[in-house]
Design an enzyme around this catalytic site. Structure first.
Site, PDB file in Angstrom:
ATOM      1  CD1 TRP A 103      -2.314  -2.140   1.667  1.00 62.40           C
ATOM      2  CD2 TRP A 103      -3.087  -0.989  -0.091  1.00 62.40           C
ATOM      3  NE1 TRP A 103      -3.397  -2.805   1.152  1.00 62.40           N
ATOM      4  CE2 TRP A 103      -3.879  -2.141   0.076  1.00 62.40           C
ATOM      5  CE3 TRP A 103      -3.380  -0.115  -1.154  1.00 62.40           C
ATOM      6  CZ2 TRP A 103      -4.957  -2.443  -0.761  1.00 62.40           C
ATOM      7  CZ3 TRP A 103      -4.462  -0.420  -1.991  1.00 62.40           C
ATOM      8  CH2 TRP A 103      -5.229  -1.562  -1.787  1.00 62.40           C
ATOM      9  CG  ASP A 173      -3.284   4.152   3.903  1.00 64.02           C
ATOM     10  OD1 ASP A 173      -4.365   4.036   4.516  1.00 64.02           O
ATOM     11  OD2 ASP A 173      -2.995   3.488   2.874  1.00 64.02           O
ATOM     12  CE  LYS A 197      -8.729  -2.858   3.754  1.00 64.72           C
ATOM     13  NZ  LYS A 197      -7.964  -2.009   2.854  1.00 64.72           N
TER      14      LYS A 197
HETATM   15  C1  LIG Z   1      -7.484  -1.457   1.766  1.00 66.25           C
HETATM   16  C2  LIG Z   1      -6.383  -0.453   1.838  1.00 66.25           C
HETATM   17  C3  LIG Z   1      -6.282   0.604   0.919  1.00 66.25           C
HETATM   18  C4  LIG Z   1      -7.213   0.750  -0.252  1.00 66.25           C
HETATM   19  O1  LIG Z   1      -8.408   1.242   0.114  1.00 66.25           O
HETATM   20  P1  LIG Z   1      -9.568   1.562  -0.974  1.00 66.25           P
HETATM   21  O2  LIG Z   1     -10.608   2.116  -0.073  1.00 66.25           O
HETATM   22  O3  LIG Z   1      -9.926   0.255  -1.610  1.00 66.25           O
HETATM   23  O4  LIG Z   1      -9.024   2.537  -1.934  1.00 66.25           O
HETATM   24  C5  LIG Z   1      -5.267   1.518   1.094  1.00 66.25           C
HETATM   25  N1  LIG Z   1      -4.377   1.428   2.098  1.00 66.25           N
HETATM   26  C6  LIG Z   1      -4.432   0.416   2.995  1.00 66.25           C
HETATM   27  C7  LIG Z   1      -3.425   0.350   4.094  1.00 66.25           C
HETATM   28  C8  LIG Z   1      -5.438  -0.547   2.884  1.00 66.25           C
HETATM   29  O5  LIG Z   1      -5.502  -1.547   3.769  1.00 66.25           O
END
Ligand SMILES: *Cc1c(COP(=O)(O)O)cnc(C)c1O
Length: 362
Positions: A103, A173, A197
């Site tokens: 990511w 993030d 999540k």
């Molecule tokens: C799932 C995830 C993403 C992507 O998220 P989207 O909402 O599908 O764009 C980005 N960063 C991390 C750490 C993730 O776990």
């Protein structure tokens, strides 16, 4: 009701049963309005109170630090990978990115498309089995921000302490570990997370940022991609994903009921401990992917001796009612995602399955 699945999906993922049941109870008729929350105008007082409640609950969980604003955006964390550099990486500046895995690299790629970016630290040499140590990190004077990924969902690594970046805004993030444990929001300029999540259903992305990072965007940017548009309109510039935001508010209430971030952390550590203990006490039958100091308490990644055995594990675990244990194709092996809403009983059942599987195949 049928038995709840043992849901270890990486995202979208398990939601608290109580939240689903409360949403079900008011699904058709929200608070005697004769309408579902989904059917209401986003400009009306009823929806607006949900919107504001979710924002204030979120800041409340962090102790209401002053100068921060919550935005509800769309397009997932992936859209933030682009919006951050488009808004904050201005001419003459450079942005630092910490490479921790899949990511983090996606975020870095977008920054490079938008402007100047550099790798501030990387754990590539360690196969992304750990997060780089950021203590003593020196950043160039013209650094617009430092970006890191607090929890690498695919590799199963995480940061448990964050660097002091002085005047350089720290951006994280936190898609896969926001609200899993307390942290000092004031060490960050911005944190963001796709909701699916740890916060609610897919469809909304939460951004929490210092107001000065949101107040002004470069002149040339299209309206919808500007932080200042969403800041000035309180995330109501265009139609927000109102049902997802309603669900986030319900999840936030549930987190308060668990004892806030401290309470949730205790539960999460107990869950993660049960699985890592099973791995560590297996005498090498199960091998954790992440190095112990960097182990995520949200995504537990592990391997078995052969791919054959891993396939057999997945097949038999599915038959026994465990969902979503196949690791991401880039890492292989197994992954148990044990976000806030995954109950201890599900984790304990998985640990027992692992012990039994080892007895039969070890
Ligand atoms: C799932 C995830 C993403 C992507 O998220 P989207 O909402 O599908 O764009 C980005 N960063 C991390 C750490 C993730 O776990």
């Amino acid at each position: 009701m049928n038995k709840r699945a043992y849901n270890f999906n990486a995202g979208p993922a398990a939601l608290p049963l109580e939240v689903l049941q409360r949403a079900q109870a008011e699904f058709v008729d929200y608070k005697e309005t004769g309408m579902s929350i989904m059917e209401m105008s986003h400009r009306g007082a009823v929806y607006e109170s949900v919107h504001k409640e979710a924002q204030s609950r979120l800041l409340g969980l962090f102790g209401n630090p002053s100068g921060y604003k919550v935005l509800f955006l769309q397009g997932g964390a992936s859209t933030q990978f682009a919006m951050i550099p488009l808004n904050l990486l201005t001419e003459g500046k450079t942005a630092g990115y910490v490479r921790t895995g899949s990511w983090a690299d996606k975020a870095l790629k977008e920054a490079k498309l938008a402007g100047e970016a550099f790798v501030a630290a990387s754990s590539e040499a360690a196969g992304f089995r750990e997060v780089p140590d950021l203590a003593g990190l020196e950043l160039p004077e013209n650094t617009a921000y430092l970006h890191l990924t607090s929890n690498e969902t695919i590799e199963g690594t995480a940061y448990f302490t964050y660097p002091d970046t002085g005047n350089v805004p720290l951006i994280a993030d936190m898609s896969s570990d926001i609200l899993s444990r307390p942290f000092d929001l004031q060490s960050f300029g911005m944190v963001y997370a796709g909701a699916q999540k740890n916060l609610g259903p897919s469809g909304v992305t939460v951004v929490i940022a210092r107001e000065e990072l949101l107040e002004q965007s470069p002149k040339h940017l299209p309206t919808i991609f500007r932080y200042d548009t969403h800041y000035k309109n309180d995330s109501l510039y265009n139609t927000p994903p109102s049902f997802s935001i309603y669900m986030v508010n319900e999840v936030l209430k549930w987190i308060e009921e668990q004892g806030g971030l401290q309470g949730i952390e205790q539960l999460n550590r107990k869950k993660a401990g049960r699985l890592y203990d099973t791995i560590d006490q297996s005498g090498g039958f199960y091998k954790g992917f992440a190095n112990p100091d960097s182990r995520s308490i949200m995504n537990v990644t592990f391997r078995l001796g052969t791919e054959e055995l891993e396939k057999q594990f997945i097949k038999e675990s599915e038959a026994a009612g465990f969902i979503g244990l196949k690791g991401h194709r880039s890492v292989g092996g197994l992954r148990a995602s044990i976000y806030n809403a995954v109950p201890y009983e599900a984790v304990d059942a998985l640990a027992q399955f692992m012990e039994e599987f080892q007895r039969k195949n070890g």
